[in-house]
Design an enzyme around this catalytic site. Structure first.
Site, PDB file in Angstrom:
ATOM      1  CD  GLU A 264      -5.931 -22.625 -37.763  1.00 60.02           C
ATOM      2  OE1 GLU A 264      -6.428 -21.568 -38.209  1.00 60.02           O
ATOM      3  OE2 GLU A 264      -6.513 -23.371 -36.944  1.00 60.02           O
TER       4      GLU A 264
ATOM      5  NE  ARG B  84     -10.557 -20.277 -23.768  1.00 65.61           N
ATOM      6  CZ  ARG B  84     -10.596 -21.497 -23.264  1.00 65.61           C
ATOM      7  NH1 ARG B  84     -11.064 -21.704 -22.047  1.00 65.61           N
ATOM      8  NH2 ARG B  84     -10.171 -22.536 -23.968  1.00 65.61           N
TER       9      ARG B  84
ATOM     10  CB  CYS C  45      -1.908 -23.330 -31.812  1.00 60.79           C
ATOM     11  SG  CYS C  45      -1.843 -24.945 -31.025  1.00 60.79           S
TER      12      CYS C  45
ATOM     13  CG  HIS D  72      -5.649 -25.944 -34.458  1.00 59.91           C
ATOM     14  ND1 HIS D  72      -5.626 -24.592 -34.680  1.00 59.91           N
ATOM     15  CD2 HIS D  72      -5.107 -26.135 -33.219  1.00 59.91           C
ATOM     16  CE1 HIS D  72      -5.085 -23.980 -33.625  1.00 59.91           C
ATOM     17  NE2 HIS D  72      -4.764 -24.894 -32.729  1.00 59.91           N
TER      18      HIS D  72
END
Ligand code: PCA
Length: 224
Positions: A93, A103, A156, A181
Site C-alpha cells: 500500500e 461496507r 486496514c 495486503h
C-alpha cells in the site's frame, strides 16, 4: 494481548520489525495475514528481529493495540498485514486516507460511515516504506506483487492511517512503517496465493525494506 516476554528478542540489541496480522472477519474462518505474521515470528532479517502480534478487526481497538505495541517495542520498522479478498498479488500500500467507511460491520458490529480517523488530521499519509524496492524484491523471488493506490476504507486503511499518524506524532527519527495486503489462501476464494509463497515474498519485502533507506524509481503506476 501484548507479546509474551519469551517472544521478545533476547538482549534487546537487535532492532525490531513489528509485524501485525488481523483476526478473521466477515465470516471467514482464517485470516492469511495472521498466519503470515506468525510464520515470520522470530526471524532475523538484515540484523533485525521480527516480533509478530495480532490486531483485532475492530475500529479503534486495532489502533489502541498497535499503539501499545509500538510504545513497548519501539520498532524500527512496522509492517501491518491484512487480508484483501479478490486481489491476486501481495499488495504494497502506498497511502492511508483519513476516513472510515465500512461496507460490512467490524468484529464488534461497528459500521462507521464517512468518519474521520483523526479529526483535523491530514487527509492522508504516505507509507514510509521503500515500496518500489520491496516490489522489485518480491517479483524477483517469483511471487506476484503490486503497488496498491488504496487500502480501502475498512479497518486496514484505518490501521495504516493510524500507524502513520502514530509515527508522525510519537515516532523517533528513522522509524518507518506501512501496510501490505495479502490475497486469500487457496480454499478461501479465487484468486488465491499459497501461504508458502506469501511467506517467501514477504520475507524478501522485509529484507528490501531494511536495506533500502531510499526508494528506487520503478514504474508501477496505475491509470485507473
Ligand atoms: N482485512 C480488512 C480488515 C482486516 C483484514 O484482514 C481490510 O482490508 O480492511
Amino acid at each position: 494481548m501484548l507479546p509474551h516476554p519469551h517472544h521478545l528478542p533476547s538482549g534487546a540489541s537487535n532492532p525490531v520489525i513489528l509485524l501485525t496480522g488481523f483476526d478473521p472477519f466477515g465470516g471467514d474462518a482464517v485470516n492469511p495475514s495472521w498466519l503470515l505474521a506468525q510464520a515470520l515470528q522470530g526471524q532475523a532479517i538484515g540484523g533485525h528481529t521480527v516480533v509478530s502480534a495480532q490486531l483485532p478487526t475492530v475500529f479503534g481497538q486495532a489502533l489502541e493495540r498497535l499503539a501499545a505495541l509500538h510504545r513497548q517495542l519501539r520498532p524500527a520498522l512496522t509492517v501491518c498485514l491484512g487480508q484483501a479478498g479478490g486481489r491476486a498479488a501481495l499488495s504494497i500500500e502506498r497511502i492511508g486516507i483519513n476516513v472510515d467507511d465500512a461496507r460490512i460491520p467490524d468484529n464488534r458490529g461497528a459500521q462507521p460511515i464517512d468518519q474521520a480517523i483523526v479529526p483535523d488530521g491530514p487527509a492522508a499519509y504516505f507509507a514510509s516504506l521503500p515500496i518500489k524496492a520491496m516490489l522489485r524484491a518480491v517479483l524477483r523471488a517469483g511471487v506476484p506483487c503490486e503497488v496498491s493506490q488504496t487500502a480501502g476504507t475498512f479497518v486496514c486503511n484505518h490501521v495504516l492511517y493510524g500507524l502513520m499518524h502514530l509515527l508522525a506524532t510519537e515516532g523517533a527519527a528513522g522509524m518507518r512503517g506501512g501496510f501490505v495486503h495479502v490475497p486469500w489462501l487457496p480454499g478461501q476464494g479465487t484468486p488465491s496465493l499459497p501461504l508458502r509463497d506469501a511467506v517467501r515474498g514477504l520475507h524478501q519485502a522485509l529484507w528490501a525494506a531494511v536495506l533500502a533507506r531510499q526508494d528506487i524509481a520503478l514504474g508501477a503506476g496505475a491509470t485507473h
